[in-house]
Design a protein around this motif. Structure first.
Motif, short mmCIF file in Angstrom:
data_model
loop_
_atom_site.label_atom_id
_atom_site.label_comp_id
_atom_site.label_asym_id
_atom_site.label_seq_id
_atom_site.Cartn_x
_atom_site.Cartn_y
_atom_site.Cartn_z
N TYR A 123 0.85 -1.18 0.00
CA TYR A 123 0.00 0.00 0.00
C TYR A 123 0.89 1.25 0.00
CZ TYR A 123 -4.11 2.72 1.72
OH TYR A 123 -5.14 3.60 1.89
N MET A 124 0.41 2.32 -0.57
CA MET A 124 1.16 3.59 -0.56
C MET A 124 1.55 3.95 0.88
SD MET A 124 2.03 5.65 -3.05
CE MET A 124 2.74 7.27 -3.28
N ASN A 125 0.70 3.58 1.84
CA ASN A 125 0.95 3.86 3.25
C ASN A 125 1.95 2.85 3.80
OD1 ASN A 125 -1.44 5.06 2.34
ND2 ASN A 125 -2.25 5.21 4.41
N SER A 126 3.18 2.93 3.33
CA SER A 126 4.23 2.00 3.71
C SER A 126 5.57 2.71 3.67
CB SER A 126 4.25 0.79 2.75
OG SER A 126 4.49 1.22 1.42
N THR A 127 6.56 2.11 4.29
CA THR A 127 7.87 2.74 4.34
C THR A 127 8.61 2.60 3.00
OG1 THR A 127 8.99 0.74 5.09
CG2 THR A 127 8.04 2.18 6.80
N ALA A 128 9.65 3.41 2.84
CA ALA A 128 10.46 3.31 1.63
C ALA A 128 11.12 1.94 1.52
CB ALA A 128 11.52 4.41 1.63
N GLY A 129 11.48 1.36 2.67
CA GLY A 129 12.13 0.04 2.66
C GLY A 129 11.23 -1.06 2.12
N THR A 130 9.96 -1.05 2.51
CA THR A 130 9.05 -2.09 2.00
C THR A 130 8.69 -1.84 0.54
OG1 THR A 130 7.18 -0.91 3.02
CG2 THR A 130 8.13 -2.74 4.26
N LYS A 131 8.58 -0.58 0.15
CA LYS A 131 8.37 -0.28 -1.27
C LYS A 131 9.54 -0.78 -2.09
CE LYS A 131 5.43 3.89 -0.97
NZ LYS A 131 5.33 4.16 0.48
N ALA A 132 10.76 -0.59 -1.56
CA ALA A 132 11.95 -1.03 -2.28
C ALA A 132 11.96 -2.55 -2.46
CB ALA A 132 13.21 -0.58 -1.55
N LEU A 133 11.58 -3.28 -1.41
CA LEU A 133 11.55 -4.74 -1.51
C LEU A 133 10.50 -5.18 -2.53
CD1 LEU A 133 12.59 -7.47 -0.61
CD2 LEU A 133 11.01 -7.38 1.34
N ALA A 134 9.37 -4.50 -2.58
CA ALA A 134 8.36 -4.82 -3.59
C ALA A 134 8.94 -4.66 -4.99
CB ALA A 134 7.13 -3.93 -3.42
N GLY A 135 9.72 -3.62 -5.19
CA GLY A 135 10.35 -3.42 -6.49
C GLY A 135 11.36 -4.51 -6.81
N GLU A 136 12.14 -4.91 -5.81
CA GLU A 136 13.13 -5.97 -6.01
C GLU A 136 12.48 -7.28 -6.41
OE1 GLU A 136 15.78 -6.52 -2.68
OE2 GLU A 136 15.76 -4.37 -2.27
N ARG A 137 11.30 -7.56 -5.84
CA ARG A 137 10.63 -8.84 -6.08
C ARG A 137 9.58 -8.76 -7.20
NH1 ARG A 137 11.30 -12.37 -1.58
NH2 ARG A 137 13.25 -11.77 -0.54
N ASP A 138 9.71 -7.77 -8.07
CA ASP A 138 8.79 -7.61 -9.20
C ASP A 138 7.34 -7.46 -8.76
OD1 ASP A 138 10.80 -7.73 -11.17
OD2 ASP A 138 10.83 -9.92 -11.03
N GLY A 139 7.16 -6.71 -7.68
CA GLY A 139 5.82 -6.41 -7.20
C GLY A 139 5.43 -4.98 -7.54
N SER A 140 4.56 -4.41 -6.72
CA SER A 140 4.01 -3.10 -7.04
C SER A 140 3.56 -2.40 -5.78
CB SER A 140 2.82 -3.25 -7.99
OG SER A 140 2.22 -2.00 -8.28
N VAL A 141 3.43 -1.10 -5.88
CA VAL A 141 2.72 -0.30 -4.89
C VAL A 141 1.26 -0.24 -5.32
CG1 VAL A 141 2.57 2.02 -3.85
CG2 VAL A 141 4.80 1.03 -4.37
N CYS A 142 0.35 0.11 -4.41
CA CYS A 142 -1.03 0.37 -4.78
C CYS A 142 -1.57 1.50 -3.90
CB CYS A 142 -1.91 -0.87 -4.66
SG CYS A 142 -2.40 -1.29 -2.96
N THR A 143 -2.68 2.06 -4.31
CA THR A 143 -3.41 3.02 -3.50
C THR A 143 -4.78 2.42 -3.18
OG1 THR A 143 -4.53 4.14 -5.32
CG2 THR A 143 -2.29 4.88 -4.79
N SER A 144 -5.53 3.11 -2.33
CA SER A 144 -6.89 2.62 -2.05
C SER A 144 -7.78 2.77 -3.27
CB SER A 144 -7.50 3.37 -0.86
OG SER A 144 -7.38 4.77 -1.02
N GLY A 145 -7.38 3.63 -4.20
CA GLY A 145 -8.17 3.81 -5.41
C GLY A 145 -7.88 2.81 -6.51
N ASN A 146 -6.67 2.24 -6.52
CA ASN A 146 -6.34 1.30 -7.61
C ASN A 146 -5.96 -0.09 -7.13
OD1 ASN A 146 -3.65 1.43 -6.74
ND2 ASN A 146 -3.04 2.89 -8.30
N ALA A 147 -6.19 -0.37 -5.84
CA ALA A 147 -5.79 -1.67 -5.29
C ALA A 147 -6.39 -2.83 -6.07
CB ALA A 147 -6.19 -1.76 -3.82
N ALA A 148 -7.66 -2.73 -6.43
CA ALA A 148 -8.31 -3.83 -7.15
C ALA A 148 -7.65 -4.06 -8.51
CB ALA A 148 -9.80 -3.53 -7.32
#
Length: 356
Positions: A123-148
């Motif tokens: 979720y956008m409501n997350s630290t830079a470190g967890t966002k970075a790990l999502a990027g490393e693992r070919d994941g993504s960020v989301c918002t409450s508007g585009n989570a689905a």
């Protein structure tokens, strides 16, 4: 702070804004106080602030919101842009409920249970470190508007999804997508996986975090609102418990809640389940509609940002320009983390646009 002292602070902010002009951009989240919002150049939710700040030519961005919002602006900022937080102690308890180590352990647990490498969505409501790990693992960020849209896109690739840190947004997204509840699981800090089905067949694994602001709302609150005002429309944020979202008439991000009120006819009546400052701003913006809170639920972290702390940020920019001091509370991220977090944010944009 006395009235005269507050007036002096407000005058000082206006003077420095005029002095620096477009070199400074003040960005405020929807949950900020009316004073701070009135002094800001742009107002929006966490993603909108980062995106609008990126589009700005400003040399200095003062992000009036909790720390992860300032980090997001840093991640997306252009070379040479500087991001300041008026109070870096304004953290987000939900974002802090999971760190990189816990996220790695959760992904390991899901792999052990399913035999597959999960795609992390943070979720956008997350630290830079967890966002970075999502990027490393070919994941993504989301918002409450585009989570689905993000969950739908990544799950279509055949990988289970790990969703963090807000279990409620994850559960409400699962319901919106019609996922079988037996294939949705909770992941605890102890790496436990809980649910009614077989984890080996899991599609969506939710970190067991929550937003303390939205956790306060209950089904009883919704019933009381309807009893007090028959015909009232109840709208809530999807960080609320799934039972509350189901009991409400509609749900959505802060931007969506604002849109619902804006598009309503005069004399419409709303009860809104989200942060108190936002509800007050909504009521002030649409005086020909009745807008009331589902219950008072302020974000205490957001309230740490004040006109006085904003003034200190502006003063530090002035002093640094004169060679008389250093910038106060500049937000920085190491380049590797910034690059990986940027990858996750760009994945979100691509997945969202592809789903339109």
């Amino acid at each position: 702070m006395s009235g005269s002292e507050n007036d002096a602070v407000l005058d000082g902010i206006r003077e420095l804004k005029a002095k620096f002009g477009r070199r400074i951009l003040i960005a405020a989240h929807h949950y900020q106080s009316l004073d701070v919002v009135a002094l800001s150049d742009i107002v929006g939710d966490s993603y909108a602030l980062a995106r609008l700040a990126l589009a700005s030519e400003a040399e200095f961005i003062i992000l009036c919101g909790v720390l992860f919002m300032a980090e997001s602006a840093v991640i997306l900022a252009r070379e040479g842009q500087v991001v300041l937080s008026p109070d870096p102690g304004a953290g987000c308890p939900m974002a802090d409920m999971i760190d990189r180590r816990s996220m790695e352990a959760s992904l390991d647990a899901i792999r052990s249970a399913t035999g597959s490498s999960a795609a992390p969505i943070v979720y956008m409501n997350s630290t830079a470190g967890t966002k970075a790990l999502a990027g490393e693992r070919d994941g993504s960020v989301c918002t409450s508007g585009n989570a689905a849209a993000v969950v739908r896109a990544l799950s279509s690739r055949g990988r289970p999804i790990f969703f963090a840190p807000d279990r409620n947004l994850g559960a409400n997204t699962a319901a919106a997508l019609g996922l079988d509840p037996r294939r949705v699981f909770l992941v605890g800090a102890d790496r436990s996986i809980r649910g009614t089905g077989n984890p080996a067949e899991g599609l969506l694994f939710l970190w067991d975090g929550f937003c303390c602001v939205h956790k306060r709302f209950t089904v009883a609150d919704v019933a009381a609102a309807r009893a007090a005002s028959p015909g009232v429309r109840v709208i809530v944020h999807p960080e609320c418990d799934p039972e509350v979202v189901e009991a409400a008439d509609d749900s959505g991000s802060t931007e969506r809640l604002w849109q619902l009120a804006a598009e309503a006819s005069p004399r419409s009546s709303f009860v809104v389940g989200t942060e108190s400052n936002f509800v007050r701003r909504l009521a002030a913006a649409f005086p020909d509609r009745t807008v009331a809170p589902l219950r008072e639920s302020p974000c205490l972290s957001m309230s740490r940002i004040t006109a006085a702390s904003l003034f200190r940020s502006l003063e530090s920019i002035r002093d640094a320009a004169l060679g008389k001091g250093r910038l106060v509370h500049e937000v920085t991220i190491d380049e590797i983390s910034r690059a990986n977090a940027s990858k996750a944010l760009k994945a979100m944009i691509a997945l969202t646009e592809a789903g339109r």
